[in-house]
Design an enzyme around this catalytic site. Structure first.
Site, PDB file in Angstrom:
ATOM      1  N   GLY A 523       0.826  -1.205   0.000  1.00 11.30           N
ATOM      2  CA  GLY A 523       0.000   0.000   0.000  1.00 11.30           C
ATOM      3  C   GLY A 523       0.855   1.248   0.000  1.00 11.30           C
ATOM      4  O   GLY A 523       2.030   1.228   0.371  1.00 11.30           O
ATOM      5  N   ARG A 524       0.236   2.350  -0.439  1.00  8.54           N
ATOM      6  CA  ARG A 524       0.934   3.621  -0.398  1.00  8.54           C
ATOM      7  C   ARG A 524      -0.080   4.738  -0.252  1.00  8.54           C
ATOM      8  O   ARG A 524      -1.247   4.605  -0.595  1.00  8.54           O
ATOM      9  CB  ARG A 524       1.808   3.841  -1.629  1.00  8.54           C
ATOM     10  CG  ARG A 524       1.089   3.931  -2.953  1.00  8.54           C
ATOM     11  CD  ARG A 524       2.035   4.376  -4.070  1.00  8.54           C
ATOM     12  NE  ARG A 524       3.203   3.534  -4.187  1.00  8.54           N
ATOM     13  CZ  ARG A 524       4.449   4.021  -4.239  1.00  8.54           C
ATOM     14  NH1 ARG A 524       4.644   5.335  -4.174  1.00  8.54           N
ATOM     15  NH2 ARG A 524       5.482   3.208  -4.371  1.00  8.54           N
ATOM     16  N   GLY A 525       0.379   5.855   0.278  1.00  6.13           N
ATOM     17  CA  GLY A 525      -0.470   7.012   0.474  1.00  6.13           C
ATOM     18  C   GLY A 525       0.362   8.272   0.434  1.00  6.13           C
ATOM     19  O   GLY A 525       1.552   8.264   0.085  1.00  6.13           O
ATOM     20  N   SER A 527       1.521   9.970   2.812  1.00  8.77           N
ATOM     21  CA  SER A 527       2.567  10.096   3.825  1.00  8.77           C
ATOM     22  C   SER A 527       3.674   9.063   3.694  1.00  8.77           C
ATOM     23  O   SER A 527       4.695   9.172   4.373  1.00  8.77           O
ATOM     24  CB  SER A 527       1.948   9.990   5.224  1.00  8.77           C
ATOM     25  OG  SER A 527       1.283   8.752   5.364  1.00  8.77           O
ATOM     26  N   GLY A 528       3.481   8.046   2.834  1.00  6.14           N
ATOM     27  CA  GLY A 528       4.531   7.057   2.698  1.00  6.14           C
ATOM     28  C   GLY A 528       4.045   5.770   2.058  1.00  6.14           C
ATOM     29  O   GLY A 528       2.877   5.642   1.677  1.00  6.14           O
ATOM     30  N   VAL A 530       3.832   1.431   2.330  1.00  4.43           N
ATOM     31  CA  VAL A 530       3.733   0.360   3.320  1.00  4.43           C
ATOM     32  C   VAL A 530       4.229  -0.936   2.691  1.00  4.43           C
ATOM     33  O   VAL A 530       3.852  -1.278   1.560  1.00  4.43           O
ATOM     34  CB  VAL A 530       2.291   0.187   3.820  1.00  4.43           C
ATOM     35  CG1 VAL A 530       2.228  -0.885   4.904  1.00  4.43           C
ATOM     36  CG2 VAL A 530       1.744   1.504   4.341  1.00  4.43           C
ATOM     37  N   LYS A 544       5.624   0.805   7.560  1.00  4.78           N
ATOM     38  CA  LYS A 544       5.364   2.017   6.783  1.00  4.78           C
ATOM     39  C   LYS A 544       6.612   2.887   6.778  1.00  4.78           C
ATOM     40  O   LYS A 544       7.098   3.301   7.828  1.00  4.78           O
ATOM     41  CB  LYS A 544       4.185   2.790   7.358  1.00  4.78           C
ATOM     42  CG  LYS A 544       3.847   4.029   6.528  1.00  4.78           C
ATOM     43  CD  LYS A 544       2.517   4.610   6.905  1.00  4.78           C
ATOM     44  CE  LYS A 544       2.138   5.736   5.962  1.00  4.78           C
ATOM     45  NZ  LYS A 544       0.819   6.288   6.247  1.00  4.78           N
ATOM     46  N   ASP A 636      -7.896  12.485   7.755  1.00  6.92           N
ATOM     47  CA  ASP A 636      -7.780  11.809   6.450  1.00  6.92           C
ATOM     48  C   ASP A 636      -8.561  10.495   6.472  1.00  6.92           C
ATOM     49  O   ASP A 636      -8.030   9.434   6.122  1.00  6.92           O
ATOM     50  CB  ASP A 636      -6.313  11.558   6.104  1.00  6.92           C
ATOM     51  CG  ASP A 636      -6.128  11.212   4.630  1.00  6.92           C
ATOM     52  OD1 ASP A 636      -7.009  11.571   3.823  1.00  6.92           O
ATOM     53  OD2 ASP A 636      -5.115  10.584   4.292  1.00  6.92           O
TER      54      ASP A 636
END
Length: 783
Positions: A523-525, A527-528, A530, A544, A636
């Site tokens: 996963g990614r978002g 803020s960083g 994972v 993360k 968020d």
């Protein structure tokens, strides 16, 4: 050539000196001719490493070869020990070994000289190996014929019974002496000669059975004596059964937690189950018995009192004093001359103690006695210490029980009994000496002489020389430590932080290895990114890796400290962090069902799962908003930050964008930058309005509407007007178009209408019209 003698001597002596200090080793099996050295060598179970066998510290330089759970610990932080070989004869921490001899016998020698324990096996004709299994059983078996078991720890339990470990006629559970003294105590669980499982007190001077209640016959206590196998076992499901028909189930019946059945120091049998989430032991069954009904708990010449508020207390009888105030099991001793029949025994007096009873040790049983007759009977026996005077309501008269020993005393306001204590005529004092139970234990030095052979005297001189050189090196080391004290201080501060937060501080190298160089992205978002990883203790984790920013270590640790104070079933559980140079990483539990976004796309979620997810997320946000000492705004909330466990229970994740504030600052919160994800952001962000917890409420409403309709919010508009177009009828018209917009298959119409109404309320543009998250939970659960 110039020679520097000190350096030359040091370099020359190092090869001689090194063998004197051994390093710790980890084994998965022990073969003939090999050994484990105290105190650091260990044997781990295979294949999962659930148990460890090694030398467990029971005092200063005192060890017992034991088996314990590798990771699960007691409430006091000590390892959870399940078996001991030499609990009553600890060994030294130097030169002590557990060896598997070529003869096939296990032997434990103290300091290499005195044999303190042996398995008593001899199989010189066989090739044997010692292994520790993941059920906690230490097994010595034939290496070629694995079905041939020569010896096993399960056959000789100490105070603990593990699942599928049988308690038999040849085995018994014996409690520890105290919480800090692991030697054999006073309580024993065993099969008696009549084939009944019993609990016995076996003290310094007396022995008595107290369970099942001794005044009942076996069949009255629900036991059967008609069996010959004498076997009791706790199975993997939490069911206990014994051949005498004694059975029980733990409160968490079923497959799942690791369990252990233990005879505790207070004489009560308990079953403990491991809460894997908290890594703590919880009592899921215990012997239903009042604390003061356990024999010997307060010793002779004393009374036991119990109340839920103050717990158990021991009291000396009038004119008696504690024998040892740190150990009430030794009871009390008379504070007067107790020579039998000294002088004129008829001058003795009796002090009445109300609401008290002493069980057993009767000289006789005398029916229909007056009080005066009972006194005279006691005076006629030199050994009589007093008498119990009881009224028999069925027959309408009093009975007399003269006592040779005042033991198993219990005082309670519910008793209608009296004890008359026999005392010499020196005082009319009737006040009881009452002291609370003490739990301290004196340190006892083990007197065990060691004789050493005086060989190779030149080695002693060499050792002195090496010691002098070592002192010189020590001075150099101290100078080095002095110069690097700043670095040491920093490490200590990190240690304090770890204790305060409960987090583990990982090194970057550890997490890089655990994630296989950050190779499996899950996963990614904003803020960083994972990654999936496996920690050194085999836990699967989500790691993360935060985007590199200008955030300092102090600021990052402050945020981690906040996270450490959050604990809720619907919040992702954090395990640790890394703050090393420019690297900032967070380590938390890995949830196999991924995020809500993936599950919505795959259409795996039915109506019931979606409703439970909505309720769970609401509870998690309500906790952040209203139950923390400091308020936390997530800022968020979106499906990507809602993870699902194996039971599809939601856990709110990603606090990288969270905002913490004190309750007094809520109305004056100033956020300099817009936070969140377009489509889920509340209008306050766009119109530069004050930011409150209502921004999370808005985002929650959008997430619920997305779950119900399957429609993704419009990410391109400056302001999200909502996924649904509302008509003039407002929420009351939901039922008119619900079939046209919902993608849920079968569903509860009334429940779905209520869920959509709540979601529409949360997604109101006017923040004052939105409910709080606590109100959302109430509205959802009220249906």
């Amino acid at each position: 050539m110039e020679v520097h003698l000190p350096k030359l001597v040091i370099l020359t002596l190092i090869p001689i000196f090194l063998p004197l200090s051994s390093s710790s080793k980890t084994y998965t099996s022990l073969t003939q001719g090999s050994s484990l050295s105290s105190p650091h060598d260990v044997l781990v179970s295979s294949p999962m490493g659930i148990f460890t066998a090694g030398f467990y510290a029971v005092g200063d330089n005192a060890y017992c070869f034991s088996i314990w759970f590798t990771h699960a610990r007691e409430a006091n932080g000590n390892q959870t020990v399940v078996w001991m070989a030499n609990r009553d004869q600890p060994v030294s921490g130097k030169h002590t070994k557990l060896s598997l001899l070529h003869s096939g016998s296990l032997i434990l020698r103290d300091a290499g000289q005195l044999t303190v324990w042996t398995s008593g096996t001899a199989s010189a004709a066989e090739v044997v190996v010692l292994k520790l299994h993941d059920n906690g059983d230490l097994v010595l078996r034939n290496e070629k014929n694995t079905s041939r078991v020569i010896w096993r720890s399960f056959d000789s339990p100490t105070h603990t019974l593990l699942p599928e470990q049988a308690l038999t006629a040849k085995a018994e559970l014996v409690s520890s002496r105290s919480l800090t003294n692991q030697s054999s105590g006073f309580y024993k669980l065993y099969f008696d000669n009549d084939n009944v499982l019993r609990l016995m007190y076996s003290g310094f001077e007396m022995t008595s059975v107290f369970w099942p209640v001794p005044w009942k016959n076996s069949w009255e206590a629900g036991r059967s004596t008609y069996n010959s196998s004498k076997t009791a076992v706790l199975d993997l499901y939490g069911r206990f059964s014994s051949t005498d028909d004694f059975k029980f189930n733990t409160s968490d019946l079923g497959v799942g937690p690791r369990r252990r059945m233990k005879l505790d120091v207070d004489g009560i049998v308990r079953v403990y189950s491991l809460n894997a989430r908290r890594n703590t032991w919880e009592v899921t069954w215990q012997l239903p018995m009042q604390p003061c009904n356990i024999h010997g708990i307060c010793g002779a010449n004393s009374l036991c009192n119990y109340s839920p508020a103050s717990g158990r207390r021991c009291s000396c009888l009038p004119r008696y004093k504690p024998k040892d105030s740190s150990d009430w099991s030794q009871g009390c001793v008379p504070d007067f001359d107790q020579t039998p029949c000294k002088n004129n025994a008829s001058d003795d007096v009796f002090s009445r103690i109300n609401h008290a009873e002493f069980y057993g040790y009767d000289i006789g049983f005398f029916q229909n006695q007056t009080l005066e007759q009972c006194k005279n009977r006691c005076l006629s026996y030199c050994e009589c210490k007093g008498f119990q005077y009881k009224f028999d309501p069925d027959r309408g008269f009093y009975n007399c029980y003269p006592k040779t020993l005042l033991f198993n005393g219990y005082q309670s306001s519910g008793f209608e009994y009296w004890i008359y204590l026999r005392l010499p005529p020196a005082s009319d004092e009737t006040k009881l000496v009452q002291l609370q139970l003490q739990c301290t234990n004196p340190v006892v030095e083990i007197q065990r002489p060691y004789t050493r052979k005086n060989k190779h005297g030149w080695l002693r001189s060499l050792a002195w020389c090496v010691g002098a050189l070592g002192a010189l090196e020590l001075v150099c080391v101290l100078l080095f430590l002095y110069k690097t004290r700043a670095s040491g201080k920093k490490l200590r501060e990190q240690g304090y932080f770890q204790v305060a937060t409960g987090f583990t501080r990982f090194t970057y190298a550890e997490l890089k290895k655990a994630s296989r160089n950050f190779s499996e992205e899950i996963g990614r978002g904003g803020s960083g990114v994972v990654y999936k990883g496996v920690l050194s203790d085999n836990r699967v984790a989500a790691i993360k890796r935060l985007n590199e920013a200008n955030q300092g270590e102090a600021e990052f640790l402050a945020e981690v400290s906040l996270i450490g104070r959050l604990n809720h079933a619907n919040l992702i559980e954090r395990w640790g962090y890394c703050a090393e140079g420019k690297h900032r990483l967070l380590v938390y539990e890995y949830l196999g069902n991924g995020c809500l976004t993936e599950n919505l796309r795959s259409k795996k979620l039915d109506w019931r799962k979606k409703f439970e997810i909505a309720v769970g997320v609401a509870k998690g946000l309500a906790y952040l908003h209203e139950e923390c000492l400091e308020w936390v705004l997530h800022c968020d909330v979106k499906p990507h930050n809602i993870l699902l466990d194996e039971n599809y229970q939601p856990k709110v994740a990603d606090f990288g964008l969270s905002k913490q504030l004190k309750r007094s600052e809520v109305e004056n919160l100033n956020v300099s930058t817009i936070r969140g994800t377009r489509g889920y952001m509340a209008p306050e962000w766009v119109y530069n309005l004050p930011i409150t917890a209502k921004v999370d409420v808005y985002s929650y409403g959008i997430v619920v509407l997305e779950m119900v309709t399957g429609k993704i919010p419009n990410f391109d508009s400056d302001q999200n007007g909502g996924i649904l177009e509302r008509d003039e009828g407002g929420s009351s018209s939901v039922s008119n178009w619900i079939d046209q917009i919902v993608e849920l298959g079968e569903y509860d119409v009334a429940g779905l209408e209520n869920l959509i109404k709540v979601a529409l309320q949360c997604a109101q543009e006017n923040r004052n019209a939105r409910p709080t998250m606590a109100q959302v939970v109430d509205m959802l659960l009220a249906h």
